[in-house]
Design a protein around this motif. Structure first.
Motif, PDB file in Angstrom:
ATOM      1  N   GLU A   1      42.034  32.686  25.084  1.00 30.80           N
ATOM      2  CA  GLU A   1      41.761  32.717  26.518  1.00 30.80           C
ATOM      3  C   GLU A   1      41.608  34.152  27.011  1.00 30.80           C
ATOM      4  O   GLU A   1      40.800  34.427  27.900  1.00 30.80           O
ATOM      5  N   THR A   2      42.383  35.073  26.449  1.00 31.49           N
ATOM      6  CA  THR A   2      42.267  36.482  26.823  1.00 31.49           C
ATOM      7  C   THR A   2      40.912  37.033  26.412  1.00 31.49           C
ATOM      8  O   THR A   2      40.235  37.721  27.190  1.00 31.49           O
ATOM      9  N   LEU A   3      40.469  36.706  25.197  1.00 29.23           N
ATOM     10  CA  LEU A   3      39.161  37.158  24.726  1.00 29.23           C
ATOM     11  C   LEU A   3      38.038  36.616  25.602  1.00 29.23           C
ATOM     12  O   LEU A   3      37.084  37.329  25.927  1.00 29.23           O
ATOM     13  N   MET A   4      38.168  35.350  26.006  1.00 27.86           N
ATOM     14  CA  MET A   4      37.134  34.759  26.854  1.00 27.86           C
ATOM     15  C   MET A   4      37.070  35.436  28.217  1.00 27.86           C
ATOM     16  O   MET A   4      35.990  35.639  28.774  1.00 27.86           O
ATOM     17  N   ALA A   5      38.231  35.788  28.755  1.00 26.99           N
ATOM     18  CA  ALA A   5      38.260  36.474  30.047  1.00 26.99           C
ATOM     19  C   ALA A   5      37.617  37.850  29.956  1.00 26.99           C
ATOM     20  O   ALA A   5      36.868  38.268  30.842  1.00 26.99           O
ATOM     21  N   LEU A   6      37.895  38.568  28.848  1.00 25.99           N
ATOM     22  CA  LEU A   6      37.292  39.884  28.662  1.00 25.99           C
ATOM     23  C   LEU A   6      35.796  39.777  28.392  1.00 25.99           C
ATOM     24  O   LEU A   6      35.000  40.578  28.884  1.00 25.99           O
ATOM     25  N   GLU A   7      35.425  38.770  27.628  1.00 24.20           N
ATOM     26  CA  GLU A   7      34.006  38.590  27.311  1.00 24.20           C
ATOM     27  C   GLU A   7      33.200  38.234  28.549  1.00 24.20           C
ATOM     28  O   GLU A   7      32.018  38.572  28.649  1.00 24.20           O
ATOM     29  N   LYS A   8      33.851  37.592  29.492  1.00 24.58           N
ATOM     30  CA  LYS A   8      33.157  37.245  30.734  1.00 24.58           C
ATOM     31  C   LYS A   8      32.745  38.500  31.489  1.00 24.58           C
ATOM     32  O   LYS A   8      31.740  38.520  32.187  1.00 24.58           O
TER      33      LYS A   8
ATOM     34  N   GLU B   1      28.591  33.099  30.303  1.00 21.95           N
ATOM     35  CA  GLU B   1      29.535  32.240  31.011  1.00 21.95           C
ATOM     36  C   GLU B   1      30.696  31.932  30.090  1.00 21.95           C
ATOM     37  O   GLU B   1      30.502  31.534  28.953  1.00 21.95           O
ATOM     38  N   ALA B   2      31.901  32.125  30.574  1.00 23.35           N
ATOM     39  CA  ALA B   2      33.082  31.827  29.771  1.00 23.35           C
ATOM     40  C   ALA B   2      34.205  31.439  30.701  1.00 23.35           C
ATOM     41  O   ALA B   2      34.399  32.043  31.744  1.00 23.35           O
ATOM     42  N   ARG B   3      34.940  30.431  30.325  1.00 20.80           N
ATOM     43  CA  ARG B   3      36.062  29.969  31.139  1.00 20.80           C
ATOM     44  C   ARG B   3      37.266  30.857  30.897  1.00 20.80           C
ATOM     45  O   ARG B   3      37.638  31.128  29.768  1.00 20.80           O
ATOM     46  N   SER B   4      37.876  31.330  31.961  1.00 21.15           N
ATOM     47  CA  SER B   4      39.049  32.185  31.838  1.00 21.15           C
ATOM     48  C   SER B   4      40.239  31.537  32.514  1.00 21.15           C
ATOM     49  O   SER B   4      40.125  31.047  33.633  1.00 21.15           O
ATOM     50  N   PRO B   5      41.397  31.527  31.870  1.00 20.70           N
ATOM     51  CA  PRO B   5      42.567  30.937  32.491  1.00 20.70           C
ATOM     52  C   PRO B   5      43.081  31.782  33.642  1.00 20.70           C
ATOM     53  O   PRO B   5      43.881  31.339  34.444  1.00 20.70           O
ATOM     54  N   TYR B   6      42.617  33.037  33.731  1.00 23.91           N
ATOM     55  CA  TYR B   6      43.101  33.926  34.770  1.00 23.91           C
ATOM     56  C   TYR B   6      42.258  33.847  36.047  1.00 23.91           C
ATOM     57  O   TYR B   6      42.589  34.457  37.040  1.00 23.91           O
ATOM     58  N   GLY B   7      41.137  33.129  35.989  1.00 19.57           N
ATOM     59  CA  GLY B   7      40.283  33.072  37.160  1.00 19.57           C
ATOM     60  C   GLY B   7      39.619  34.418  37.372  1.00 19.57           C
ATOM     61  O   GLY B   7      39.381  35.176  36.458  1.00 19.57           O
ATOM     62  N   ALA B   8      39.309  34.728  38.633  1.00 17.72           N
ATOM     63  CA  ALA B   8      38.625  35.986  38.927  1.00 17.72           C
ATOM     64  C   ALA B   8      39.296  36.713  40.078  1.00 17.72           C
ATOM     65  O   ALA B   8      38.668  37.480  40.786  1.00 17.72           O
ATOM     66  N   LYS B   9      40.558  36.479  40.283  1.00 20.21           N
ATOM     67  CA  LYS B   9      41.276  37.123  41.380  1.00 20.21           C
ATOM     68  C   LYS B   9      41.807  38.477  40.939  1.00 20.21           C
ATOM     69  O   LYS B   9      41.947  38.780  39.769  1.00 20.21           O
ATOM     70  N   ARG B  10      42.145  39.270  41.922  1.00 23.39           N
ATOM     71  CA  ARG B  10      42.807  40.535  41.644  1.00 23.39           C
ATOM     72  C   ARG B  10      44.288  40.283  41.400  1.00 23.39           C
ATOM     73  O   ARG B  10      44.880  39.368  41.974  1.00 23.39           O
ATOM     74  N   GLN B  11      44.886  41.133  40.554  1.00 22.00           N
ATOM     75  CA  GLN B  11      46.334  41.053  40.359  1.00 22.00           C
ATOM     76  C   GLN B  11      47.028  41.229  41.715  1.00 22.00           C
ATOM     77  O   GLN B  11      46.669  42.090  42.498  1.00 22.00           O
ATOM     78  N   GLY B  12      48.010  40.394  41.952  1.00 22.88           N
ATOM     79  CA  GLY B  12      48.700  40.377  43.241  1.00 22.88           C
ATOM     80  C   GLY B  12      48.238  39.250  44.131  1.00 22.88           C
ATOM     81  O   GLY B  12      48.889  38.939  45.141  1.00 22.88           O
ATOM     82  N   MET B  13      47.114  38.608  43.757  1.00 23.78           N
ATOM     83  CA  MET B  13      46.541  37.533  44.574  1.00 23.78           C
ATOM     84  C   MET B  13      46.702  36.155  43.936  1.00 23.78           C
ATOM     85  O   MET B  13      46.307  35.150  44.517  1.00 23.78           O
TER      86      MET B  13
END
Length: 265
Positions: free
Chosen positions: A45-52, A68-80
């Motif tokens: 999941e980390t690799l997919m987020a970075l690849e995105k 296009e890649a699914r990321s478990p972290y979404g696209a928010k900023r840290q703190g949000m």
């Protein structure tokens, strides 16, 4: 996309680690470890987020387009981030959510596991023999510390004396007692960020066990006695039980001595 390709693409784009972390939602420390080659087997999941963020393909016109890649972290900023994001992360990926920031959790070492399991068994044995409402619990365990949607932590060992706080999905509110076994990757978070969170949330007692230094730091918030430093040759009293029981760290050490001796060989 390989790590080497990601490193090259980072240089092409001129991104900093902080920018990649902001765009991907992956904690900056994790980005540094993955792209710096420190983490040899990063999570999928980390690799997919970075690849995105870094991954590109060429379409028929030769124009570069983002994969296009699914990321478990979404696209928010840290703190949000909030609990919706936390629960969207796959169950096999361990993270903590603290004040809207997502922190990756690496798998604990054998020393870590043995120490927390041994202490938990001693605490449970005491409760079974003496009775009472206090209930020791062991990680993995969700603790919704502030009863809000911005924080969910996973302490190593907790004692909860108000059983109304124990609901199906988590401990809802501050446990009475918390133990964290420190590791290189969590030491700063456990000794600074979580220390202050536990104090402000109303945790009565907090132990930090450092297997490397063979020390135990006790914060007895309820009695305003902290920090108290013990070695692995000490008997450490459990303050919330007024010292009625102690954890003998000489016994704890004997339980894991074989691992320390193996490291010296």
């Amino acid at each position: 996309m390989t790590i080497k390709e990601m490193q090259e693409r980072k240089r092409e784009l001129g991104y900093t680690y902080a920018q990649i972390a902001e765009l991907s939602g992956v904690p900056v420390g994790t980005v540094q470890k993955v792209l710096g080659g420190i983490t040899l087997t990063p999570r999928y999941e980390t690799l997919m987020a970075l690849e995105k963020v870094l991954g590109v393909d060429a379409n028929d016109s030769g124009t570069l387009i983002l994969r296009e890649a699914r990321s478990p972290y979404g696209a928010k900023r840290q703190g949000m981030y909030d609990l919706n994001d936390y629960y969207a992360i796959p169950d096999d990926t361990r993270v903590e959510l603290i004040d809207g920031v997502i922190y990756d959790m690496t798998a604990p070492t054998s020393v870590h596991q043995i120490i927390e399991g041994y202490i938990y068994s001693k605490l449970l044995q005491h409760v079974l023999e003496k009775g009472g409402k206090c209930l020791p619990m062991i990680s993995p365990l969700d603790v919704q510390l502030d009863c809000d949607n911005k924080t969910m932590v996973q302490p190593d060992v907790v004692i909860v004396c108000d059983r109304d706080k124990i609901i199906d999905r988590c401990v809802y509110g501050a446990p009475d007692f918390i133990i964290e076994v420190l590791s290189q990757s969590t030491k700063k978070k456990d000794s600074v960020i979580k220390l202050n969170k536990y104090l402000s949330a109303g945790v009565r007692e907090y132990w930090m066990i450092d297997p490397v230094k063979k020390t135990v730091i006790v914060y007895d918030f309820a009695h305003d006695e902290y920090p108290i430093l013990y070695g692995f040759n000490a008997k450490v009293p459990v303050g919330i039980w007024d010292g009625e029981m102690e954890i003998d760290f000489a016994e704890v050490y004997e339980h894991v001595r074989f691992l320390y001796e193996r490291e010296k060989q």
